[in-house]
Design an enzyme around this catalytic site. Structure first.
Site, PDB file in Angstrom:
ATOM      1  N   THR A 156      -3.465  -4.463 -15.790  1.00 15.83           N
ATOM      2  CA  THR A 156      -2.174  -5.124 -15.858  1.00 15.83           C
ATOM      3  C   THR A 156      -1.159  -4.033 -16.169  1.00 15.83           C
ATOM      4  O   THR A 156      -1.471  -3.102 -16.935  1.00 15.83           O
ATOM      5  CB  THR A 156      -2.117  -6.221 -16.944  1.00 15.83           C
ATOM      6  OG1 THR A 156      -2.304  -5.622 -18.229  1.00 15.83           O
ATOM      7  CG2 THR A 156      -3.177  -7.285 -16.714  1.00 15.83           C
ATOM      8  N   HIS A 157       0.014  -4.124 -15.558  1.00 17.86           N
ATOM      9  CA  HIS A 157       1.036  -3.080 -15.707  1.00 17.86           C
ATOM     10  C   HIS A 157       0.513  -1.719 -15.235  1.00 17.86           C
ATOM     11  O   HIS A 157       1.000  -0.674 -15.673  1.00 17.86           O
ATOM     12  CB  HIS A 157       1.525  -2.974 -17.154  1.00 17.86           C
ATOM     13  CG  HIS A 157       1.944  -4.272 -17.756  1.00 17.86           C
ATOM     14  ND1 HIS A 157       3.182  -4.851 -17.518  1.00 17.86           N
ATOM     15  CD2 HIS A 157       1.279  -5.137 -18.562  1.00 17.86           C
ATOM     16  CE1 HIS A 157       3.261  -5.999 -18.175  1.00 17.86           C
ATOM     17  NE2 HIS A 157       2.108  -6.206 -18.805  1.00 17.86           N
ATOM     18  N   ASN A 286      -6.049  11.393   4.846  1.00 11.18           N
ATOM     19  CA  ASN A 286      -4.937  10.505   4.545  1.00 11.18           C
ATOM     20  C   ASN A 286      -5.263   9.033   4.836  1.00 11.18           C
ATOM     21  O   ASN A 286      -5.860   8.724   5.877  1.00 11.18           O
ATOM     22  CB  ASN A 286      -3.704  10.896   5.357  1.00 11.18           C
ATOM     23  CG  ASN A 286      -3.216  12.294   5.017  1.00 11.18           C
ATOM     24  OD1 ASN A 286      -3.351  12.741   3.883  1.00 11.18           O
ATOM     25  ND2 ASN A 286      -2.666  12.990   5.996  1.00 11.18           N
ATOM     26  N   GLU A 291      -1.351   2.701   4.557  1.00  8.50           N
ATOM     27  CA  GLU A 291       0.044   3.119   4.472  1.00  8.50           C
ATOM     28  C   GLU A 291       0.882   2.462   5.569  1.00  8.50           C
ATOM     29  O   GLU A 291       2.018   2.022   5.325  1.00  8.50           O
ATOM     30  CB  GLU A 291       0.151   4.637   4.563  1.00  8.50           C
ATOM     31  CG  GLU A 291      -0.327   5.344   3.298  1.00  8.50           C
ATOM     32  CD  GLU A 291      -0.256   6.851   3.386  1.00  8.50           C
ATOM     33  OE1 GLU A 291      -0.407   7.506   2.343  1.00  8.50           O
ATOM     34  OE2 GLU A 291      -0.049   7.403   4.491  1.00  8.50           O
ATOM     35  N   GLN A 323      18.894 -16.946  21.467  1.00  8.80           N
ATOM     36  CA  GLN A 323      18.113 -16.007  22.275  1.00  8.80           C
ATOM     37  C   GLN A 323      17.490 -14.929  21.390  1.00  8.80           C
ATOM     38  O   GLN A 323      16.465 -14.343  21.737  1.00  8.80           O
ATOM     39  CB  GLN A 323      19.015 -15.363  23.333  1.00  8.80           C
ATOM     40  CG  GLN A 323      18.307 -14.390  24.259  1.00  8.80           C
ATOM     41  CD  GLN A 323      19.185 -13.989  25.430  1.00  8.80           C
ATOM     42  OE1 GLN A 323      19.473 -14.794  26.312  1.00  8.80           O
ATOM     43  NE2 GLN A 323      19.626 -12.743  25.441  1.00  8.80           N
TER      44      GLN A 323
END
Length: 462
Positions: A156-157, A286, A291, A323
């Site tokens: 939490t936090h 990565n 992401e 439209q």
């Protein structure tokens, strides 16, 4: 530029730049299959009510089916001169079957035609997205079943709070996805209403049978007010709101994966199938998938905001502003679908949890402190008093560079006489998790029951 069906009212030609600005064929061609299906039902209804002859309806239906095949094989590719997919199809139909094709638009306006097409499209896409949600849930459930007794720090936090079953953590996202699935089911009900036959705004003088055409198209009901039927886009906003919540949930999970894959956490290993490298740093791997999902969520939110702003000032009934709904809906559908597919693949084959690292992580902190307070409370110490006692325990540990498990029994009893040898079992991470056996909790027994409930739920179609 070719003459438009509406151009007899005008003396001059539309400026080429305005014609391009006005045209929607570049994106509403995505509706062609639905436009054809809707037009076939309309033609059949016209014959059913005697407005056109049965043989005329048959010729129209056959001609429209030929256009469908031409589109599928790539030979029907209308340009800007067609203005929109609806005119393009009607023009091609007239080329194929002659003046009979000009009867198709009897008792119908482009306004209710557009509304019908977009609802048919969105109904179909909702069904597909629901199927993708089920696949995503199934992958998470499969993964959860292998990690019931794998522990993971709970936060939490973004601070260590209490240890959890990893399966419990994964099942939280299954629950979110279930709400997403149910929201789409609810939205689909309001998508699945037919505006066909509402005309431009006031209905039609022809003796049409709106119920007949709605039944042919699988609609569950009709718009009861023609003004509302041609101008309503609540269903599109509702869909985009539901899509936004899907994106929220995927983005939250993505953020966790990004953290888990970092060197600081090392909770998961990304596999080569779902990761890329750096152009100059050869050691890096990565987390591109999460992401991108996290980034694409903003696009979906933007479409929701765009639809709301577009609608907020429109007087009844149809306005050309509408439209602008299509590109938002199309991109929202495509983005959410792609994100669901990508995250499903990521969790099915693109990452691997590291149980040893996870199990060691829950033993490196004070996330078992609440269990010390519960231990004292179970022995008759008022909880608030027990809470303060544990604060003292933690302070002692920090001053000595120890964890709770490192305190000797003498040290425990020096703080409070109720501590006994069984304190060590009570604060062991596995026992800390197992003890939380309240309904919906992270206890192993509760998690296994949750898995059974979820499996049963996913086996149902509704």
């Amino acid at each position: 530029m070719a003459q438009q069906p509406w151009s007899q009212r005008f003396e001059g030609s539309l400026h080429p730049a305005i014609a391009l600005f006005n045209a929607s064929i570049g994106f509403d061609i995505a509706l062609i299959e639905y436009d054809i299906t809707g037009s076939q039902a309309h033609a059949q209804m016209l014959a059913h009510t005697g407005i056109i002859a049965p043989q005329e309806a048959e010729a129209i239906v056959r001609g429209l089916e030929q256009i469908r095949q031409e589109h599928r094989n790539g030979t029907f590719q209308p340009g800007v001169e067609a203005e929109d997919v609806h005119f393009a199809v009607e023009r091609r139909l007239t080329e194929l079957i002659g003046d009979t094709g000009k009867k198709l638009h009897t008792g119908r306006s482009r306004n209710d035609q557009v509304g019908t097409d977009i609802r048919l499209y969105l109904r179909d896409r909702i069904d597909r997205i629901q199927a993708h949600l089920r696949q995503f849930q199934s992958v998470l459930v499969n993964l959860a079943e292998t990690h019931v007794e794998t522990l993971i720090p709970g936060y939490t936090h973004l601070q260590r709070a209490q240890p959890l079953s990893l399966a419990h953590h994964l099942l939280a996202y299954v629950e979110m996805a279930q709400r997403d699935w149910e929201r789409l089911r609810d939205v689909r009900r309001r998508v699945n209403l037919s505006p066909l036959g509402c005309g431009a705004l006031a209905g039609t003088t022809f003796p049409i049978d709106r119920h007949y055409s709605a039944e042919l198209l699988g609609f569950e009901g009709l718009y009861a007010n023609s003004l509302d039927g041609v101008s309503d886009r609540d269903f599109a906003i509702e869909f985009m709101a539901a899509a936004s919540l899907i994106a929220v949930h995927l983005s939250r999970l993505s953020e966790e994966v990004i953290l888990w894959a970092s060197e600081e956490f090392r909770f998961v290993t990304l596999k080569d199938t779902c990761a890329t490298g750096s152009s100059i740093m050869p050691q890096k791997k990565n987390p591109d998938v999460p992401e991108l999902v996290r980034g694409k969520a903003g696009r979906v939110f933007g479409h929701l905001q765009g639809l709301l702003v577009m609608m907020k000032g429109l007087p009844l009934a149809y306005n050309k502003d509408l439209q602008e709904d299509k590109e938002a809906i199309f991109d929202g559908v495509n983005t959410v679908t792609a994100c669901l597919q990508a995250m499903t693949i990521l969790f099915e084959e693109g990452l691997e949890f590291r149980p040893a690292r996870l199990n060691s992580a829950v033993a490196e902190d004070f996330s078992n402190a609440t269990d010390v307070a519960d231990y004292l409370a179970a022995k008759g110490v008022p909880f608030r008093e027990a809470y303060n006692i544990v604060g003292t325990v933690v302070k002692v540990c920090l001053s000595q560079g120890k964890l709770l498990k490192d305190l000797t029994l003498d040290e425990w009893q020096a703080i409070h006489p109720q501590f006994a040898a069984d304190i060590y079992e009570a604060i062991a991470p596995r026992q800390v998790v197992a003890a939380r056996n309240s309904y919906g909790g992270t206890g192993f027994e509760q998690v296994r029951q949750a898995l059974e409930r979820t499996r049963s739920l996913l086996s149902q179609d509704s």
